[in-house]
Design a protein around this motif. Sequence first.
Motif, PDB file in Angstrom:
ATOM      1  N   ALA A 114      10.736   1.421   4.805  1.00  0.00           N
ATOM      2  CA  ALA A 114       9.431   0.880   4.434  1.00  0.00           C
ATOM      3  C   ALA A 114       8.314   1.715   5.056  1.00  0.00           C
ATOM      4  CB  ALA A 114       9.328  -0.576   4.887  1.00  0.00           C
ATOM      5  N   ASP A 159       8.065   5.059   3.296  1.00  0.00           N
ATOM      6  CA  ASP A 159       7.548   4.860   1.937  1.00  0.00           C
ATOM      7  C   ASP A 159       6.039   4.637   1.956  1.00  0.00           C
ATOM      8  OD1 ASP A 159      10.024   5.189   0.793  1.00  0.00           O
ATOM      9  OD2 ASP A 159      10.425   3.047   0.575  1.00  0.00           O
ATOM     10  N   LEU A 160       5.546   3.872   2.926  1.00  0.00           N
ATOM     11  CA  LEU A 160       4.102   3.675   3.039  1.00  0.00           C
ATOM     12  C   LEU A 160       3.402   4.989   3.363  1.00  0.00           C
ATOM     13  CD1 LEU A 160       3.973   0.254   4.925  1.00  0.00           C
ATOM     14  CD2 LEU A 160       3.126   0.712   2.609  1.00  0.00           C
ATOM     15  N   SER A 161       4.048   5.798   4.193  1.00  0.00           N
ATOM     16  CA  SER A 161       3.478   7.114   4.512  1.00  0.00           C
ATOM     17  C   SER A 161       3.445   8.006   3.279  1.00  0.00           C
ATOM     18  CB  SER A 161       4.289   7.791   5.622  1.00  0.00           C
ATOM     19  OG  SER A 161       4.171   7.078   6.834  1.00  0.00           O
ATOM     20  N   VAL A 201       8.838  -1.299  -4.283  1.00  0.00           N
ATOM     21  CA  VAL A 201       7.993  -2.291  -3.620  1.00  0.00           C
ATOM     22  C   VAL A 201       8.390  -3.656  -4.152  1.00  0.00           C
ATOM     23  CG1 VAL A 201       5.638  -3.132  -3.233  1.00  0.00           C
ATOM     24  CG2 VAL A 201       6.070  -0.651  -3.430  1.00  0.00           C
ATOM     25  N   ILE A 260       9.435  -1.853   1.402  1.00  0.00           N
ATOM     26  CA  ILE A 260       8.121  -2.500   1.434  1.00  0.00           C
ATOM     27  C   ILE A 260       8.220  -3.860   0.743  1.00  0.00           C
ATOM     28  CG2 ILE A 260       5.727  -2.372   0.645  1.00  0.00           C
ATOM     29  CD1 ILE A 260       6.122   0.713   0.575  1.00  0.00           C
ATOM     30  N   LEU A 313      -0.403  -1.865   0.169  1.00  0.00           N
ATOM     31  CA  LEU A 313      -0.134  -0.470  -0.182  1.00  0.00           C
ATOM     32  C   LEU A 313      -1.246   0.481   0.267  1.00  0.00           C
ATOM     33  CD1 LEU A 313       1.407  -0.808  -3.764  1.00  0.00           C
ATOM     34  CD2 LEU A 313       2.538  -0.833  -1.529  1.00  0.00           C
ATOM     35  N   GLY A 314      -2.259  -0.045   0.913  1.00  0.00           N
ATOM     36  CA  GLY A 314      -3.325   0.810   1.400  1.00  0.00           C
ATOM     37  C   GLY A 314      -4.234   1.347   0.309  1.00  0.00           C
TER      38      GLY A 314
END
Length: 243
Positions: free
Chosen positions: A10, A13-15, A139, A174, A217-218
């Motif tokens: 997770a 993946d966010l990075s 996600v 995520i 997810l930013g």
Amino acid sequence: MPNAVAPASAASDLSRIAASLAGPEPLNWVITGDSITHGLVHTQGGRSYAEHLHELIRGELARTRDAVINTAISGHRLTDILDDWDRRVATWRPDIVTLMIGTNDMATGPGQVTVEPAAFAASLREFVSRVRASGAVPVLQTPPSIDVANAPGRERIIDFADAVRDVATSEDVIVVDQHARFTELGNGGVPWGLMGDPFHPNAAGHAALALELANALGICPEPGRDRTLPLLEAQVAMARLNG
């Protein structure tokens, strides 16, 4: 998509998503699920959460070459998506795949095939495995909370929301906990102002779904270009007052 060879987790993946949003290469976003993601009828002409995501990505982030594709189909279960994988996911060559599912999988009653939470979890793991094998970021989203008393046959929602959470933990994926957020917005119960019927969010409910997904997810436009998120927040706040 940058860092596609990094170990799948997770955090990584966010990075990857953050690095991709900051880069020039276009992304393909596939958003899939059941009627809640399909987003028709119960929004009564308002935008669905997938459409809000489209506005944020291709509008406010100015990522005009990104493709945001909604392949959700009302009434479908997770096995329907797995059985129609090419059309629903693979053919779009996605970089990010979001899934909100479970509201139909949990259904019991006449004419229904009862799906146990363990079988649902196994299908979720298969979904995650296929998405990761394609090189995309999975996600998972829990289904939003519902009016259980007036939704006969869908009393097992907690078990299915827990299954999504458990798979997200075990597979290090995520997870966007829409169920927890809707319960919070309902002060521990049903967020009446966000519901179009006992288990479908209305337009304000979709605003809440979009906010939770975007924040997770930013997807946060720069100051001065952030029109949508404040409008969604206001829509949710007003619906809660009137609910």
